[in-house]
Design a protein around this motif. Structure first.
Motif, PDB file in Angstrom:
ATOM      1  N   PRO B 277      -7.795 -91.707  31.871  1.00 54.00           N
ATOM      2  CA  PRO B 277      -7.732 -93.155  32.059  1.00 54.00           C
ATOM      3  C   PRO B 277      -6.305 -93.647  31.837  1.00 54.00           C
ATOM      4  O   PRO B 277      -5.616 -93.153  30.947  1.00 54.00           O
ATOM      5  CB  PRO B 277      -8.666 -93.689  30.973  1.00 54.00           C
ATOM      6  CG  PRO B 277      -8.628 -92.654  29.898  1.00 54.00           C
ATOM      7  CD  PRO B 277      -8.376 -91.329  30.574  1.00 54.00           C
ATOM      8  N   GLY B 278      -5.859 -94.589  32.648  1.00 52.86           N
ATOM      9  CA  GLY B 278      -4.556 -95.203  32.421  1.00 52.86           C
ATOM     10  C   GLY B 278      -3.405 -94.360  32.926  1.00 52.86           C
ATOM     11  O   GLY B 278      -3.342 -93.147  32.708  1.00 52.86           O
ATOM     12  N   TYR B 279      -2.510 -95.016  33.664  1.00 49.48           N
ATOM     13  CA  TYR B 279      -1.349 -94.327  34.238  1.00 49.48           C
ATOM     14  C   TYR B 279      -0.280 -94.125  33.180  1.00 49.48           C
ATOM     15  O   TYR B 279       0.118 -95.062  32.495  1.00 49.48           O
ATOM     16  CB  TYR B 279      -0.781 -95.172  35.372  1.00 49.48           C
ATOM     17  CG  TYR B 279       0.421 -94.571  36.053  1.00 49.48           C
ATOM     18  CD1 TYR B 279       0.266 -93.561  36.996  1.00 49.48           C
ATOM     19  CD2 TYR B 279       1.707 -95.029  35.771  1.00 49.48           C
ATOM     20  CE1 TYR B 279       1.373 -93.016  37.632  1.00 49.48           C
ATOM     21  CE2 TYR B 279       2.813 -94.485  36.414  1.00 49.48           C
ATOM     22  CZ  TYR B 279       2.635 -93.478  37.343  1.00 49.48           C
ATOM     23  OH  TYR B 279       3.721 -92.945  37.973  1.00 49.48           O
ATOM     24  N   GLU B 280       0.164 -92.889  33.054  1.00 50.24           N
ATOM     25  CA  GLU B 280       1.297 -92.566  32.170  1.00 50.24           C
ATOM     26  C   GLU B 280       2.349 -91.921  33.033  1.00 50.24           C
ATOM     27  O   GLU B 280       2.122 -90.824  33.559  1.00 50.24           O
ATOM     28  CB  GLU B 280       0.848 -91.520  31.157  1.00 50.24           C
ATOM     29  CG  GLU B 280       0.743 -91.990  29.753  1.00 50.24           C
ATOM     30  CD  GLU B 280       0.388 -90.783  28.902  1.00 50.24           C
ATOM     31  OE1 GLU B 280       1.308 -89.989  28.605  1.00 50.24           O
ATOM     32  OE2 GLU B 280      -0.793 -90.637  28.581  1.00 50.24           O
ATOM     33  N   PRO B 281       3.501 -92.542  33.195  1.00 45.92           N
ATOM     34  CA  PRO B 281       4.478 -91.996  34.145  1.00 45.92           C
ATOM     35  C   PRO B 281       5.013 -90.637  33.725  1.00 45.92           C
ATOM     36  O   PRO B 281       5.250 -90.386  32.558  1.00 45.92           O
ATOM     37  CB  PRO B 281       5.591 -93.049  34.158  1.00 45.92           C
ATOM     38  CG  PRO B 281       5.431 -93.816  32.895  1.00 45.92           C
ATOM     39  CD  PRO B 281       3.974 -93.782  32.550  1.00 45.92           C
ATOM     40  N   ALA B 282       5.218 -89.772  34.728  1.00 43.57           N
ATOM     41  CA  ALA B 282       5.849 -88.479  34.491  1.00 43.57           C
ATOM     42  C   ALA B 282       7.289 -88.711  34.049  1.00 43.57           C
ATOM     43  O   ALA B 282       7.871 -89.757  34.316  1.00 43.57           O
ATOM     44  CB  ALA B 282       5.811 -87.656  35.782  1.00 43.57           C
ATOM     45  N   PRO B 283       7.880 -87.709  33.392  1.00 43.56           N
ATOM     46  CA  PRO B 283       9.296 -87.853  33.024  1.00 43.56           C
ATOM     47  C   PRO B 283      10.171 -87.909  34.282  1.00 43.56           C
ATOM     48  O   PRO B 283       9.852 -87.287  35.291  1.00 43.56           O
ATOM     49  CB  PRO B 283       9.591 -86.569  32.239  1.00 43.56           C
ATOM     50  CG  PRO B 283       8.281 -85.929  31.953  1.00 43.56           C
ATOM     51  CD  PRO B 283       7.309 -86.428  32.970  1.00 43.56           C
ATOM     52  N   GLY B 284      11.272 -88.659  34.173  1.00 47.99           N
ATOM     53  CA  GLY B 284      12.291 -88.638  35.224  1.00 47.99           C
ATOM     54  C   GLY B 284      11.805 -89.115  36.573  1.00 47.99           C
ATOM     55  O   GLY B 284      10.896 -89.937  36.684  1.00 47.99           O
ATOM     56  N   VAL B 285      12.444 -88.589  37.621  1.00 48.36           N
ATOM     57  CA  VAL B 285      12.150 -89.078  38.973  1.00 48.36           C
ATOM     58  C   VAL B 285      10.779 -88.655  39.493  1.00 48.36           C
ATOM     59  O   VAL B 285      10.339 -89.168  40.511  1.00 48.36           O
ATOM     60  CB  VAL B 285      13.223 -88.646  40.000  1.00 48.36           C
ATOM     61  CG1 VAL B 285      14.502 -89.415  39.805  1.00 48.36           C
ATOM     62  CG2 VAL B 285      13.450 -87.137  39.980  1.00 48.36           C
ATOM     63  N   ARG B 286      10.099 -87.754  38.800  1.00 52.22           N
ATOM     64  CA  ARG B 286       8.779 -87.373  39.299  1.00 52.22           C
ATOM     65  C   ARG B 286       7.822 -88.571  39.310  1.00 52.22           C
ATOM     66  O   ARG B 286       6.851 -88.589  40.063  1.00 52.22           O
ATOM     67  CB  ARG B 286       8.188 -86.191  38.523  1.00 52.22           C
ATOM     68  CG  ARG B 286       7.037 -85.529  39.302  1.00 52.22           C
ATOM     69  CD  ARG B 286       6.693 -84.132  38.835  1.00 52.22           C
ATOM     70  NE  ARG B 286       6.044 -84.107  37.544  1.00 52.22           N
ATOM     71  CZ  ARG B 286       4.794 -84.527  37.324  1.00 52.22           C
ATOM     72  NH1 ARG B 286       4.066 -84.991  38.297  1.00 52.22           N
ATOM     73  NH2 ARG B 286       4.288 -84.474  36.115  1.00 52.22           N
ATOM     74  N   ARG B 287       8.111 -89.573  38.514  1.00 48.06           N
ATOM     75  CA  ARG B 287       7.253 -90.760  38.534  1.00 48.06           C
ATOM     76  C   ARG B 287       7.398 -91.564  39.826  1.00 48.06           C
ATOM     77  O   ARG B 287       6.637 -92.498  40.051  1.00 48.06           O
ATOM     78  CB  ARG B 287       7.516 -91.655  37.310  1.00 48.06           C
ATOM     79  CG  ARG B 287       8.836 -92.367  37.322  1.00 48.06           C
ATOM     80  CD  ARG B 287       9.068 -93.127  36.030  1.00 48.06           C
ATOM     81  NE  ARG B 287       9.092 -92.221  34.877  1.00 48.06           N
ATOM     82  CZ  ARG B 287       9.441 -92.592  33.633  1.00 48.06           C
ATOM     83  NH1 ARG B 287       9.755 -93.859  33.390  1.00 48.06           N
ATOM     84  NH2 ARG B 287       9.462 -91.721  32.657  1.00 48.06           N
ATOM     85  N   LEU B 288       8.353 -91.196  40.649  1.00 46.18           N
ATOM     86  CA  LEU B 288       8.453 -91.848  41.963  1.00 46.18           C
ATOM     87  C   LEU B 288       7.462 -91.252  42.967  1.00 46.18           C
ATOM     88  O   LEU B 288       7.174 -91.860  43.997  1.00 46.18           O
ATOM     89  CB  LEU B 288       9.866 -91.718  42.531  1.00 46.18           C
ATOM     90  CG  LEU B 288      10.975 -92.417  41.752  1.00 46.18           C
ATOM     91  CD1 LEU B 288      12.317 -92.113  42.391  1.00 46.18           C
ATOM     92  CD2 LEU B 288      10.750 -93.924  41.699  1.00 46.18           C
ATOM     93  N   VAL B 289       6.968 -90.051  42.679  1.00 49.44           N
ATOM     94  CA  VAL B 289       5.957 -89.467  43.557  1.00 49.44           C
ATOM     95  C   VAL B 289       4.704 -90.329  43.425  1.00 49.44           C
ATOM     96  O   VAL B 289       4.330 -90.736  42.330  1.00 49.44           O
ATOM     97  CB  VAL B 289       5.651 -88.004  43.169  1.00 49.44           C
ATOM     98  CG1 VAL B 289       4.626 -87.404  44.118  1.00 49.44           C
ATOM     99  CG2 VAL B 289       6.930 -87.169  43.182  1.00 49.44           C
ATOM    100  N   ALA B 290       4.077 -90.634  44.570  1.00 52.16           N
ATOM    101  CA  ALA B 290       2.900 -91.506  44.514  1.00 52.16           C
ATOM    102  C   ALA B 290       1.657 -90.684  44.883  1.00 52.16           C
ATOM    103  O   ALA B 290       0.941 -90.209  44.011  1.00 52.16           O
ATOM    104  CB  ALA B 290       3.093 -92.692  45.441  1.00 52.16           C
ATOM    105  N   GLY B 291       1.419 -90.490  46.175  1.00 54.09           N
ATOM    106  CA  GLY B 291       0.268 -89.703  46.614  1.00 54.09           C
ATOM    107  C   GLY B 291       0.615 -88.227  46.718  1.00 54.09           C
ATOM    108  O   GLY B 291       1.666 -87.777  46.243  1.00 54.09           O
ATOM    109  N   THR B 292      -0.261 -87.496  47.369  1.00 57.23           N
ATOM    110  CA  THR B 292      -0.079 -86.059  47.528  1.00 57.23           C
ATOM    111  C   THR B 292       1.136 -85.776  48.416  1.00 57.23           C
ATOM    112  O   THR B 292       1.237 -86.302  49.515  1.00 57.23           O
ATOM    113  CB  THR B 292      -1.355 -85.464  48.155  1.00 57.23           C
ATOM    114  OG1 THR B 292      -2.460 -85.827  47.311  1.00 57.23           O
ATOM    115  CG2 THR B 292      -1.277 -83.966  48.245  1.00 57.23           C
ATOM    116  N   PRO B 293       2.078 -84.961  47.938  1.00 58.17           N
ATOM    117  CA  PRO B 293       3.307 -84.715  48.698  1.00 58.17           C
ATOM    118  C   PRO B 293       3.030 -84.100  50.068  1.00 58.17           C
ATOM    119  O   PRO B 293       2.142 -83.270  50.213  1.00 58.17           O
ATOM    120  CB  PRO B 293       4.065 -83.722  47.810  1.00 58.17           C
ATOM    121  CG  PRO B 293       3.522 -83.918  46.440  1.00 58.17           C
ATOM    122  CD  PRO B 293       2.081 -84.292  46.628  1.00 58.17           C
TER     123      PRO B 293
END
Lengths: 411, 411
Positions: B277-293
């Motif tokens: 539950p609840g979004y926790e951003p990944a470290p660094g620029v990986r948090r810019l990834v949204a859906g499946t690459p």
């Protein structure tokens, strides 16, 4: 002695399966590997590799920039809508001009949640299920925060039954902008009663946004008939588009006039190549297109639509029901300590089956070591994704037998 | 008699070009077609079709769901960052861990404009150029509307010089959250002085977001050294990724701690497969990834990076300068009524050249009929995109000669 389905052996079911021959059209069908995760990533069709090679050399390399054409000229510019129309006709029961292919399910959810809020200005609530797929929940939280909306969570009483229209009716009201729900639940495969949910939502003036990721391509959706307002879905599961293939977005024609979304890229402009000042949205769903359409990764989806057109979605659904029924029966027979985590009624169940046991995480790890590939979903779920055109009954039996062996062998 | 560049014939330049042999590595190089739009859609490499075919049959079809791996295991899950690091090293002069590949340039702009506003809370202005590419302007308008920001437009005094640091200095202030600008202008090819713009922006505490779509792969960017804070860019132009290949996004490491973007998909979560539950951003620029690459459509970019690594971006830039200089000279010689719409100084010019004439729209239409493919950009611009590794001097000469013939033949 009765001939209840769990006593018919897998090889006899395969022999009697009118769709059995299609399995050989998929890459890897001849391998001993048992693949039970087609609802996470569908196998490629054998024609797809060659289609991509020829796309690169002839269309991309030969047409070059001419491949795009202008809007309405039948080139790549039109693919988001023409491929959308194909999916609409073959899988979704939706009239043309309402589906666009592009971006990811996540980005499309983001766009359509904003669109829903804009279509229902002044309303303050988004209803969704605590059992929804993570991206649905996370994106809803983000859009709610951006727009000052309040999230109203449904906690399904019984996960295996999914969200019911009664549960939705209990929480919607004149403040509800939109009800977000999965058509087929990603863990249990429970089918949500879309038409009934749409009815209770519409009674209070709210919209319904359905996530079709686990239903498109495996069962007939009849989207127009359900009254659902907006939808998103995935093309790399039962549409075999390949890892990260672009997603779909549906907006019922009655909402096109008021449709607005915030990712206003040049490709959603009414006249993209004019490159003029100020964004003017294209008519209809084309305004959902944001950046340059991902033409290369749309190619494999077309191959699967060719096959689905040949077979028909009703026949796919019939095989799917037979496969999930066989899996549920085999689970009861071979994994008596496990519990069915999916609806027992095949009419309420999508294309996958989940078997619950506290040690399933270890079981799945053991299965992967034996080249048996199901998926694992918390809590304790062995999730068997049974892609109807590429999965045999023998594969299901082998997978569940192997699970029983691994479970028996755990200390 | 001097040996000024416009008097050296094209065939002699090709004969002396150390990169000439690489042209044969691209599909269609042997054809009579003259392709002068590699800055809109780069040609495919000959190896790319086969790479995709083998990707489908061996990686997608063979690895199936195992291809993803978990974060940090080197599978498809890591591709957005590992491919980003490759582009960073080969083309951008950026240290690892700052570039991610995925989504479109439009979606990445949307994310990073929101991120910039969040990094500069309370500031009310976004500075941008009226000459920016449409998507940049449209997305800035949308984000500004959503966040209650005000757009401050720079109207470049002379389009061929692009945006200058003086023009930026004249409008930035303590209310400026971010300056958005194109590194290489899409019409004129004018190179913006990124480092100087970053300096004047930083003096007032503002950020700089650069659009590298027309610079990445054709000139060394030295992004870290410029002090630019955020950037986006395209991979289907000079990185030959194919129509609609995923874009890149850069965030300087110093901003990672405060980095937030609204398209919070499960793949940007710190632990995507926990599905909690609840979004926790990944470290660094990986948090810019949204859906499946979009794994499939990332494959061709890797082929072009292989070639760029072999050649080196400095050699590519040297050839690019020679090509654009030759094109400007040939334009002056063969199209004396046209005006150079790009900087005359090659150091201020990116990888394309624009020649201006009131009838260029008709000229380009005539050229396309003769299998000569440049692009047209209002007002009156014949835009010659000279992809250094796949364009010969003879091709440039043939294209401009043909333009002269078409212009002469217009009524």
């Amino acid at each position: 002695m009765s001939t209840s389905p769990d006593l018919v052996p897998a090889h006899a079911l395969d022999a009697a399966d009118p769709l059995a021959a299609h399995r050989d059209r998929f890459v890897g069908a001849e391998q001993p590997l048992v693949y039970l995760d087609g609802n996470s990533l569908g196998r490629p069709l054998r024609v797809t590799g060659e289609r991509l090679r020829s796309f690169v050399d002839e269309e991309w390399g030969g047409r070059l920039i001419r491949g795009w054409g202008d809007v309405g000229e039948g080139g790549w510019m039109d693919l988001p809508l023409t491929l959308g129309d194909r999916i609409a006709r073959t899988c979704l029961g939706a009239a043309p001009g309402q589906v666009v292919v592009g971006d990811s399910t996540t980005v499309n959810l983001y766009k359509l949640l904003h669109a829903a809020a804009a279509l229902r200005p002044g309303r303050t609530e988004v209803v969704l299920s605590a059992d929804d797929f993570p991206t649905d929940r996370y994106v809803a939280e983000s859009v709610a925060r951006e727009r000052g909306l309040h999230l109203v969570w449904i906690e399904p009483a019984e996960p295996t039954t999914g969200v019911t229209d009664d549960e939705v009716a209990a929480v919607v009201g004149e403040q509800t902008a939109v009800v977000l729900l999965s058509h087929v639940a990603y863990r249990s495969a429970a089918i949500a009663p879309l038409a009934a949910v749409a009815e209770v939502a519409h009674e209070v003036g709210a919209l319904v946004l359905a996530d079709l990721s686990h239903s498109v391509g495996v069962l007939p959706v009849q989207l127009d008939r359900t009254g659902v307002d907006l939808a998103v879905g995935c093309t790399y599961k039962f549409l075999n588009g390949g890892p990260g293939a672009p997603a779909l977005a549906y907006v019922a024609a009655r909402h096109h006039a008021g449709l607005a979304q915030p990712v206003t890229g040049w490709m959603g402009h009414a006249d993209p190549f004019a490159m003029g000042p100020g964004y003017e949205p294209a008519p209809g769903v084309r305004r959902l297109v944001a950046g340059t359409p991902s033409v290369l990764s749309m190619q494999p989806v077309a191959d699967m639509l060719d096959l689905l057109d040949e077979v028909g979605i009703e026949a796919v659904r019939a095989k799917s029901v037979a496969l999930t029924t066989f899996a549920a029966d085999a689970g009861r027979r071979l994994l008596p300590d496990a519990r069915l985590g999916s609806p027992a009624d095949p009419e309420r169940r999508g294309g996958h089956v989940t078997l619950l046991h506290p040690r399933m995480r270890e079981v799945v790890a053991g299965l992967w070591q034996r080249e048996v590939l199901p998926d694992y979903r918390d809590p304790g779920g062995l999730r068997l994704g049974l892609s109807p055109l590429s999965t045999s009954f023998a594969e299901v039996e082998a997978g569940i037998s192997a699970a029983a062996e691994v479970l028996a062998g755990l200390a």
